[in-house]
Design a protein around this motif. Structure first.
Motif, mmCIF file in Angstrom:
data_model
loop_
_atom_site.group_PDB
_atom_site.id
_atom_site.type_symbol
_atom_site.label_atom_id
_atom_site.label_comp_id
_atom_site.label_asym_id
_atom_site.label_seq_id
_atom_site.Cartn_x
_atom_site.Cartn_y
_atom_site.Cartn_z
ATOM 1 N N ASP A 88 -15.610 5.871 -5.857
ATOM 2 C CA ASP A 88 -15.930 5.082 -7.045
ATOM 3 C C ASP A 88 -14.764 4.184 -7.438
ATOM 4 O O ASP A 88 -13.828 4.617 -8.099
ATOM 5 C CB ASP A 88 -16.301 6.017 -8.209
ATOM 6 N N GLU A 89 -14.826 2.949 -7.019
ATOM 7 C CA GLU A 89 -13.813 1.941 -7.363
ATOM 8 C C GLU A 89 -12.400 2.469 -7.171
ATOM 9 O O GLU A 89 -11.586 2.416 -8.099
ATOM 10 C CB GLU A 89 -13.995 1.491 -8.806
ATOM 11 N N ILE A 90 -12.133 2.926 -5.986
ATOM 12 C CA ILE A 90 -10.858 3.613 -5.776
ATOM 13 C C ILE A 90 -9.653 2.680 -5.777
ATOM 14 O O ILE A 90 -8.525 3.128 -5.810
ATOM 15 C CB ILE A 90 -10.864 4.462 -4.479
ATOM 16 N N THR A 91 -9.899 1.365 -5.773
ATOM 17 C CA THR A 91 -8.748 0.451 -5.825
ATOM 18 C C THR A 91 -8.664 -0.291 -7.160
ATOM 19 O O THR A 91 -7.820 -1.157 -7.335
ATOM 20 C CB THR A 91 -8.806 -0.597 -4.690
ATOM 21 N N ALA A 92 -9.549 0.054 -8.103
ATOM 22 C CA ALA A 92 -9.635 -0.741 -9.332
ATOM 23 C C ALA A 92 -8.364 -0.679 -10.173
ATOM 24 O O ALA A 92 -8.064 -1.615 -10.911
ATOM 25 C CB ALA A 92 -10.832 -0.298 -10.158
ATOM 26 N N ALA A 93 -7.614 0.414 -10.061
ATOM 27 C CA ALA A 93 -6.418 0.528 -10.895
ATOM 28 C C ALA A 93 -5.147 0.107 -10.145
ATOM 29 O O ALA A 93 -4.045 0.268 -10.653
ATOM 30 C CB ALA A 93 -6.285 1.970 -11.398
ATOM 31 N N LEU A 94 -5.311 -0.427 -8.952
ATOM 32 C CA LEU A 94 -4.130 -0.721 -8.128
ATOM 33 C C LEU A 94 -3.644 -2.156 -8.293
ATOM 34 O O LEU A 94 -4.436 -3.064 -8.527
ATOM 35 C CB LEU A 94 -4.458 -0.510 -6.646
ATOM 36 N N ASP A 95 -2.332 -2.340 -8.109
ATOM 37 C CA ASP A 95 -1.810 -3.701 -8.013
ATOM 38 C C ASP A 95 -2.412 -4.346 -6.771
ATOM 39 O O ASP A 95 -2.632 -3.669 -5.764
ATOM 40 C CB ASP A 95 -0.283 -3.668 -7.876
ATOM 41 N N PRO A 96 -2.649 -5.650 -6.850
ATOM 42 C CA PRO A 96 -3.344 -6.336 -5.747
ATOM 43 C C PRO A 96 -2.739 -6.074 -4.367
ATOM 44 O O PRO A 96 -3.459 -5.917 -3.388
ATOM 45 C CB PRO A 96 -3.213 -7.813 -6.118
ATOM 46 N N GLU A 97 -1.424 -5.980 -4.300
ATOM 47 C CA GLU A 97 -0.812 -5.838 -2.967
ATOM 48 C C GLU A 97 -1.074 -4.471 -2.327
ATOM 49 O O GLU A 97 -0.836 -4.282 -1.141
ATOM 50 C CB GLU A 97 0.695 -6.151 -3.009
ATOM 51 N N MET A 98 -1.558 -3.521 -3.146
ATOM 52 C CA MET A 98 -1.828 -2.181 -2.596
ATOM 53 C C MET A 98 -3.293 -1.978 -2.233
ATOM 54 O O MET A 98 -3.658 -0.973 -1.637
ATOM 55 C CB MET A 98 -1.439 -1.115 -3.604
ATOM 56 N N VAL A 99 -4.108 -2.926 -2.626
ATOM 57 C CA VAL A 99 -5.554 -2.754 -2.421
ATOM 58 C C VAL A 99 -5.894 -2.648 -0.929
ATOM 59 O O VAL A 99 -6.600 -1.741 -0.501
ATOM 60 C CB VAL A 99 -6.338 -3.919 -3.082
ATOM 61 N N SER A 100 -5.338 -3.550 -0.137
ATOM 62 C CA SER A 100 -5.772 -3.590 1.264
ATOM 63 C C SER A 100 -5.303 -2.364 2.047
ATOM 64 O O SER A 100 -6.003 -1.905 2.950
ATOM 65 C CB SER A 100 -5.307 -4.877 1.937
ATOM 66 N N GLU A 101 -4.155 -1.812 1.696
ATOM 67 C CA GLU A 101 -3.693 -0.624 2.434
ATOM 68 C C GLU A 101 -4.640 0.556 2.222
ATOM 69 O O GLU A 101 -4.822 1.393 3.100
ATOM 70 C CB GLU A 101 -2.250 -0.243 2.039
ATOM 71 N N VAL A 102 -5.256 0.602 1.046
ATOM 72 C CA VAL A 102 -6.224 1.677 0.777
ATOM 73 C C VAL A 102 -7.575 1.359 1.420
ATOM 74 O O VAL A 102 -8.187 2.206 2.068
ATOM 75 C CB VAL A 102 -6.382 1.893 -0.746
ATOM 76 N N LEU A 103 -8.021 0.116 1.268
ATOM 77 C CA LEU A 103 -9.331 -0.246 1.820
ATOM 78 C C LEU A 103 -9.335 -0.166 3.341
ATOM 79 O O LEU A 103 -10.352 0.170 3.956
ATOM 80 C CB LEU A 103 -9.748 -1.634 1.342
ATOM 81 N N ASN A 104 -8.199 -0.443 3.948
ATOM 82 C CA ASN A 104 -8.138 -0.321 5.413
ATOM 83 C C ASN A 104 -8.296 1.119 5.873
ATOM 84 O O ASN A 104 -8.857 1.370 6.939
ATOM 85 C CB ASN A 104 -6.840 -0.929 5.946
#
Ligand code: ATP
Ligand code: MG
Length: 260
Positions: free
Chosen positions: A165-181
């Motif tokens: 459930d929106e696991i990157t919503a609270a992250l700074d933009p630069e950390m989003v892709s490391e999680v989504l990958n």
């Protein structure tokens, strides 16, 4: 066709007489990734919470591998062990090191031998680029690192299906892709998932099927190529338009000042 791992059938849910889900149905087959999108407040989180029994449902049925899991009062924890969930907020235990967070479920709840679980946890940490972090406390991790640990923790239970459930919503933009990958990696590895996200590019990349929810109703459903490039309903078209614009904005690189 094989029986779906998860079957959500005509689920209705209200809070204090206010209807939130009005007859949502959804099948997820083994290895399939369903992405759920829709405006804020349309019921995405509520749907996921109903699936793993954090909310009771008013009407309808939910099945996991053919076994009815909705309306159960007994052994709910056994059902939840088979359904992994990761939320927007980092829900690691702060007083436990990363490895102890990872072993709590498999060793304490499932009774797996510690040594074997520890070996698996190390392998999974390495896979998400966190081999060196087994022995640290969560507070020393970045938000993106915490969410990668949270994903590993969910996977350590060998769930039948993973709900995100929106696991990157609270992250700074630069950390989003490391999680989504990491999520894309799990999808390629055959993990069955239901994912709520506002990251439309990621949604398109990872989804086998997209579900567009509005006011608790499935308004449109289909393969990502179709949903993102040729949506049928006007509501989906409008919804996607707002995203296209915000994407373009965020993509504009700051102008280089030739004087600098
Ligand atoms: N525990 C609750 N009690 C009362 N109302 C609730 C509760 N949980 C959710 N709601 C309401 O149900 C509706 C759907 O909420 P939900 O959190 O499922 O939306 P969402 O699609 O996940 O939105 P967002 O994209 O903002 O996360 C909202 O109107 C919300 O206020
Ligand atoms: Mg939500």
């Amino acid at each position: 066709m094989s029986e779906p791992i998860l079957r959500v059938k005509d689920v209705h849910k209200s809070f204090d007489e206010t209807g939130v889900l009005h007859g949502v149905s959804l099948d997820i087959r083994e290895g399939e990734v369903v992405v759920i999108v829709g405006p804020s407040g349309c019921g995405k989180s509520t749907l996921l919470r109903c699936i793993n029994g954090l909310e009771t449902i008013d009407r309808g049925e939910i099945f996991l591998r053919g076994e009815k899991i909705s309306g159960r009062t007994k052994d709910l924890h056994l059902v939840r062990q088979k359904i992994g969930m990761v939320f927007q907020s980092y829900d690691l235990f702060p007083h436990m090191k990363v490895m102890d967070n990872l072993l709590l479920g498999p060793v304490r709840a499932l009774g797996r031998p510690r040594e074997e679980a520890e070996k698996e946890a190390m392998e999974m940490l390495a896979r998400v680029g966190l081999r060196e972090k087994a022995d640290v406390y969560p507070r020393t991790l970045s938000g993106g690192q915490k969410q990668r640990v949270a994903l590993v923790r969910a996977m350590m239970m060998h769930p039948e299906i993973l709900l995100l459930d929106e696991i990157t919503a609270a992250l700074d933009p630069e950390m989003v892709s490391e999680v989504l990958n990491v999520v894309i990696d799990l999808a390629r590895g055959g993990m069955t998932m239901a994912i709520v996200t506002h990251e439309m590019r990621f949604a398109e990349a990872v989804a086998d099927e997209v579900l567009f929810l509005e006011d608790g109703v499935v308004v449109e459903q289909g393969p990502p190529e179709k949903f993102f490039h040729a949506p049928e309903t006007e509501r989906a078209q409008q919804f996607l338009k707002s995203f296209t614009y915000s994407f373009k904005k965020s993509e504009v690189q700051p102008k280089n000042n030739p004087e600098d």
